[in-house]
Scaffold this motif. Structure first.
Motif, PDB file in Angstrom:
ATOM      1  N   LEU A 161      -5.035   6.102  -8.429  1.00 42.53           N
ATOM      2  CA  LEU A 161      -5.510   4.593  -8.726  1.00 42.53           C
ATOM      3  C   LEU A 161      -6.074   4.045  -7.889  1.00 42.53           C
ATOM      4  O   LEU A 161      -7.532   3.579  -8.007  1.00 42.53           O
ATOM      5  CB  LEU A 161      -3.997   3.825  -9.264  1.00 42.53           C
ATOM      6  CG  LEU A 161      -4.393   1.902  -9.544  1.00 42.53           C
ATOM      7  CD1 LEU A 161      -5.255   2.253 -10.930  1.00 42.53           C
ATOM      8  CD2 LEU A 161      -3.217   1.313  -9.577  1.00 42.53           C
ATOM      9  N   TYR A 162      -5.307   3.987  -6.502  1.00 41.40           N
ATOM     10  CA  TYR A 162      -6.372   2.721  -5.536  1.00 41.40           C
ATOM     11  C   TYR A 162      -7.934   3.901  -5.078  1.00 41.40           C
ATOM     12  O   TYR A 162      -8.069   3.114  -4.256  1.00 41.40           O
ATOM     13  CB  TYR A 162      -5.619   2.871  -4.533  1.00 41.40           C
ATOM     14  CG  TYR A 162      -4.469   2.027  -4.683  1.00 41.40           C
ATOM     15  CD1 TYR A 162      -4.705   0.079  -5.383  1.00 41.40           C
ATOM     16  CD2 TYR A 162      -2.848   1.415  -5.275  1.00 41.40           C
ATOM     17  CE1 TYR A 162      -5.042  -0.800  -5.757  1.00 41.40           C
ATOM     18  CE2 TYR A 162      -2.098   0.950  -5.158  1.00 41.40           C
ATOM     19  CZ  TYR A 162      -2.258  -0.441  -5.669  1.00 41.40           C
ATOM     20  OH  TYR A 162      -1.679  -1.217  -5.784  1.00 41.40           O
ATOM     21  N   SER A 163      -7.665   4.989  -5.422  1.00 46.47           N
ATOM     22  CA  SER A 163      -8.915   5.772  -4.423  1.00 46.47           C
ATOM     23  C   SER A 163     -10.283   5.797  -5.397  1.00 46.47           C
ATOM     24  O   SER A 163     -11.216   6.061  -4.626  1.00 46.47           O
ATOM     25  CB  SER A 163      -8.198   6.980  -4.536  1.00 46.47           C
ATOM     26  OG  SER A 163      -8.327   7.921  -6.040  1.00 46.47           O
ATOM     27  N   LYS A 164      -9.362   5.386  -6.708  1.00 47.95           N
ATOM     28  CA  LYS A 164     -10.825   4.873  -7.029  1.00 47.95           C
ATOM     29  C   LYS A 164     -11.532   3.442  -6.773  1.00 47.95           C
ATOM     30  O   LYS A 164     -13.058   3.602  -6.458  1.00 47.95           O
ATOM     31  CB  LYS A 164     -10.402   4.364  -8.848  1.00 47.95           C
ATOM     32  CG  LYS A 164      -9.736   5.705  -9.655  1.00 47.95           C
ATOM     33  CD  LYS A 164      -9.310   4.441 -11.179  1.00 47.95           C
ATOM     34  CE  LYS A 164      -8.902   6.055 -11.621  1.00 47.95           C
ATOM     35  NZ  LYS A 164      -8.212   5.123 -13.281  1.00 47.95           N
ATOM     36  N   ALA A 165     -11.107   2.829  -6.264  1.00 45.03           N
ATOM     37  CA  ALA A 165     -11.753   2.097  -5.541  1.00 45.03           C
ATOM     38  C   ALA A 165     -11.917   2.386  -3.271  1.00 45.03           C
ATOM     39  O   ALA A 165     -12.528   1.316  -2.736  1.00 45.03           O
ATOM     40  CB  ALA A 165     -10.800   0.633  -5.131  1.00 45.03           C
ATOM     41  N   ASN A 199     -11.095  -0.332   3.290  1.00 41.69           N
ATOM     42  CA  ASN A 199     -12.204  -0.960   3.754  1.00 41.69           C
ATOM     43  C   ASN A 199     -11.410  -0.773   5.758  1.00 41.69           C
ATOM     44  O   ASN A 199     -11.950  -1.617   6.803  1.00 41.69           O
ATOM     45  CB  ASN A 199     -12.998  -1.886   4.053  1.00 41.69           C
ATOM     46  CG  ASN A 199     -13.805  -1.572   2.522  1.00 41.69           C
ATOM     47  OD1 ASN A 199     -14.632  -0.399   1.903  1.00 41.69           O
ATOM     48  ND2 ASN A 199     -13.562  -2.835   1.757  1.00 41.69           N
ATOM     49  N   GLY A 200     -10.317   0.409   5.936  1.00 36.02           N
ATOM     50  CA  GLY A 200      -9.911   0.602   7.418  1.00 36.02           C
ATOM     51  C   GLY A 200      -8.535  -1.310   7.599  1.00 36.02           C
ATOM     52  O   GLY A 200      -8.445  -1.342   8.829  1.00 36.02           O
ATOM     53  N   GLU A 201      -9.014  -1.931   6.627  1.00 32.89           N
ATOM     54  CA  GLU A 201      -7.759  -3.137   6.285  1.00 32.89           C
ATOM     55  C   GLU A 201      -6.473  -2.799   5.689  1.00 32.89           C
ATOM     56  O   GLU A 201      -6.569  -2.474   4.491  1.00 32.89           O
ATOM     57  CB  GLU A 201      -8.339  -4.775   6.359  1.00 32.89           C
ATOM     58  CG  GLU A 201      -9.417  -5.285   7.598  1.00 32.89           C
ATOM     59  CD  GLU A 201      -9.469  -6.274   6.851  1.00 32.89           C
ATOM     60  OE1 GLU A 201      -8.694  -6.899   6.112  1.00 32.89           O
ATOM     61  OE2 GLU A 201     -11.006  -7.156   7.362  1.00 32.89           O
ATOM     62  N   HIS A 202      -5.154  -3.376   6.226  1.00 33.62           N
ATOM     63  CA  HIS A 202      -4.367  -3.519   5.884  1.00 33.62           C
ATOM     64  C   HIS A 202      -4.345  -4.137   4.880  1.00 33.62           C
ATOM     65  O   HIS A 202      -4.485  -5.482   4.476  1.00 33.62           O
ATOM     66  CB  HIS A 202      -2.601  -2.950   6.700  1.00 33.62           C
ATOM     67  CG  HIS A 202      -2.592  -1.870   7.710  1.00 33.62           C
ATOM     68  ND1 HIS A 202      -2.202  -1.581   7.145  1.00 33.62           N
ATOM     69  CD2 HIS A 202      -2.926  -2.157   8.631  1.00 33.62           C
ATOM     70  CE1 HIS A 202      -1.748   0.267   7.627  1.00 33.62           C
ATOM     71  NE2 HIS A 202      -2.696  -0.130   8.847  1.00 33.62           N
ATOM     72  N   LEU A 203      -3.817  -3.952   3.342  1.00 35.56           N
ATOM     73  CA  LEU A 203      -3.442  -5.095   1.488  1.00 35.56           C
ATOM     74  C   LEU A 203      -1.905  -4.822   1.950  1.00 35.56           C
ATOM     75  O   LEU A 203      -1.392  -4.930   1.288  1.00 35.56           O
ATOM     76  CB  LEU A 203      -3.988  -4.510   1.504  1.00 35.56           C
ATOM     77  CG  LEU A 203      -5.850  -4.321   0.925  1.00 35.56           C
ATOM     78  CD1 LEU A 203      -6.468  -4.533  -0.350  1.00 35.56           C
ATOM     79  CD2 LEU A 203      -6.391  -5.909   1.984  1.00 35.56           C
ATOM     80  N   ASP A 204      -1.138  -4.640   3.099  1.00 34.90           N
ATOM     81  CA  ASP A 204       0.767  -4.771   3.215  1.00 34.90           C
ATOM     82  C   ASP A 204       1.217  -5.073   3.915  1.00 34.90           C
ATOM     83  O   ASP A 204       0.190  -5.932   5.089  1.00 34.90           O
ATOM     84  CB  ASP A 204       1.024  -2.735   2.638  1.00 34.90           C
ATOM     85  CG  ASP A 204      -0.043  -2.130   4.188  1.00 34.90           C
ATOM     86  OD1 ASP A 204       0.713  -2.422   5.294  1.00 34.90           O
ATOM     87  OD2 ASP A 204      -1.109  -1.822   3.765  1.00 34.90           O
ATOM     88  N   LYS A 205       2.467  -5.228   4.278  1.00 38.79           N
ATOM     89  CA  LYS A 205       2.896  -5.591   5.353  1.00 38.79           C
ATOM     90  C   LYS A 205       2.632  -5.367   6.050  1.00 38.79           C
ATOM     91  O   LYS A 205       3.458  -5.339   7.489  1.00 38.79           O
ATOM     92  CB  LYS A 205       4.443  -5.671   4.785  1.00 38.79           C
ATOM     93  CG  LYS A 205       5.276  -6.789   4.906  1.00 38.79           C
ATOM     94  CD  LYS A 205       6.836  -6.855   4.878  1.00 38.79           C
ATOM     95  CE  LYS A 205       7.829  -5.609   5.145  1.00 38.79           C
ATOM     96  NZ  LYS A 205       8.809  -6.099   5.047  1.00 38.79           N
ATOM     97  N   GLN A 223      -5.587 -10.354  -3.074  1.00 42.75           N
ATOM     98  CA  GLN A 223      -7.075  -9.422  -2.345  1.00 42.75           C
ATOM     99  C   GLN A 223      -6.238  -8.203  -3.530  1.00 42.75           C
ATOM    100  O   GLN A 223      -6.926  -6.863  -4.301  1.00 42.75           O
ATOM    101  CB  GLN A 223      -7.118  -8.798  -1.211  1.00 42.75           C
ATOM    102  CG  GLN A 223      -8.205  -7.898  -1.530  1.00 42.75           C
ATOM    103  CD  GLN A 223      -8.937  -7.995   0.734  1.00 42.75           C
ATOM    104  OE1 GLN A 223      -8.481  -8.607   1.606  1.00 42.75           O
ATOM    105  NE2 GLN A 223      -9.364  -7.114   0.194  1.00 42.75           N
ATOM    106  N   LEU A 224      -5.251  -7.260  -3.061  1.00 41.30           N
ATOM    107  CA  LEU A 224      -4.643  -6.108  -3.452  1.00 41.30           C
ATOM    108  C   LEU A 224      -3.847  -6.845  -4.677  1.00 41.30           C
ATOM    109  O   LEU A 224      -4.178  -6.154  -5.488  1.00 41.30           O
ATOM    110  CB  LEU A 224      -3.468  -6.185  -2.710  1.00 41.30           C
ATOM    111  CG  LEU A 224      -2.335  -5.262  -3.374  1.00 41.30           C
ATOM    112  CD1 LEU A 224      -2.265  -3.283  -3.590  1.00 41.30           C
ATOM    113  CD2 LEU A 224      -1.345  -4.773  -2.513  1.00 41.30           C
TER     114      LEU A 224
END
Length: 239
Positions: A161-165, A199-205, A223-224
C-alpha cells in the motif's frame, strides 16, 4: 463501561460482548522512560487503526475491529490475548542492529524476518525462540507458523500500500488474540507500531524517539493519516 486494562497508549473498557479501546493523548518511548502529553494523538491513532484494520479485512486478514465509536475510540471483539508481540521486518533497523551488528543499517532482508517477543514490560519484551513459546505452553508449533503467516501477509499488504507513495515500510509489530478458534490481529495499527520512511523522513514514533519533539510527531501522524486516506480513496471523517 468497566475499565478492564490501562496501558501506556490506551484504556480498555468492557462493553458487554465487546471491548472499547480509548486511545490516549500521550506518547511514550523507551518503555515509558520518556513520556509526554500529545494533544489529538489519540484521535489520529484511532482513525488510522480503523482505516488499516478495515483495509486488511478486505484483503483477507481477519482482525478484531468492529467500528469507531468516538474520534479516539474503537469497538472491537473480545479475544483471548496471546502474550506475544510478533514483529515483521523487511529491513535491518532498531533493536535488530543491536543484536546483529554485522548487518548494515536498512539492509533489505532476502525474505521478511519474523520475530517473537514475550509481551512483558518488566522484561522489556525480550526476543524469544519459537520453541520457548511452545515450552511455555503459549502456542503449539503449528500455531506459531500460522501466526507468522498471518503477520507476514498483513505486513506485506501494508508495505505494498505505502509503496504506491514511494514510502519505505521498514517493519511492524503485531499482537494477536484467539476468538472462536481463529487468530485475529488485535490492538492497533498506527505510527506507534510500524516504521515508515517517506522522502527520508519518519512518519512514525521513531521521530519522537530520536528527537523528543511532540509537535513534530503530531504533524507527522497527521501527514500519515492524510496519506493513507489518499492511497485508499477515503474522504475525511469516512472510515
Amino acid at each position: 463501561m468497566e475499565l478492564v486494562y490501562e496501558g501506556k497508549a490506551k484504556r480498555v473498557y468492557s462493553r458487554g460482548d465487546t471491548l472499547v479501546l480509548v486511545f490516549k493523548d500521550e506518547v511514550t518511548a523507551f518503555d515509558g522512560a520518556r513520556r509526554d502529553t500529545a494533544p489529538n494523538k489519540g484521535a489520529l491513532s484511532a482513525a488510522l487503526s480503523a482505516i488499516l484494520f478495515k483495509y486488511l479485512s478486505r484483503e483477507g486478514v481477519e482482525n478484531h475491529f468492529i467500528q469507531m465509536v468516538d474520534l479516539n475510540a474503537l469497538e472491537v471483539y473480545k479475544t483471548d490475548v496471546i502474550p506475544l508481540e510478533v514483529i515483521v521486518r523487511f529491513k535491518a533497523y532498531g533493536s535488530y542492529l543491536r543484536r546483529m551488528p554485522l548487518v548494515a543499517p536498512l539492509q533489505e532482508f532476502r525474505k521478511p524476518l519474523v520475530e517473537l517477543h514475550l509481551k512483558d514490560d518488566r522484561l522489556h519484551d525480550p526476543l524469544i525462540l519459537p520453541q520457548d513459546a511452545v515450552e511455555a505452553g503459549i502456542l503449539k508449533e503449528s500455531e506459531i507458523y500460522e501466526i507468522a503467516e498471518i503477520a507476514t501477509k498483513a505486513a506485506e499488504t501494508l508495505r505494498k500500500l505505502y509503496s504506491k507513495a514511494n514510502c519505505d515500510f521498514i517493519d511492524i509489530k503485531f499482537e494477536f488474540g484467539r476468538r472462536s478458534g481463529k487468530f485475529l490481529l488485535i490492538d492497533e495499527i498506527s505510527g506507534d507500531t510500524f516504521r515508515l520512511l517517506c522522502n527520508g523522513e519518519h512518519l512514525d514514533k521513531e521521530y519522537y524517539r530520536k528527537t523528543g519533539d511532540v509537535k513534530g510527531l503530531l504533524q507527522r501522524y497527521e501527514q500519515l493519516l492524510i496519506l493513507t486516506r489518499e492511497l485508499l480513496g477515503i474522504k475525511e471523517r469516512e472510515v
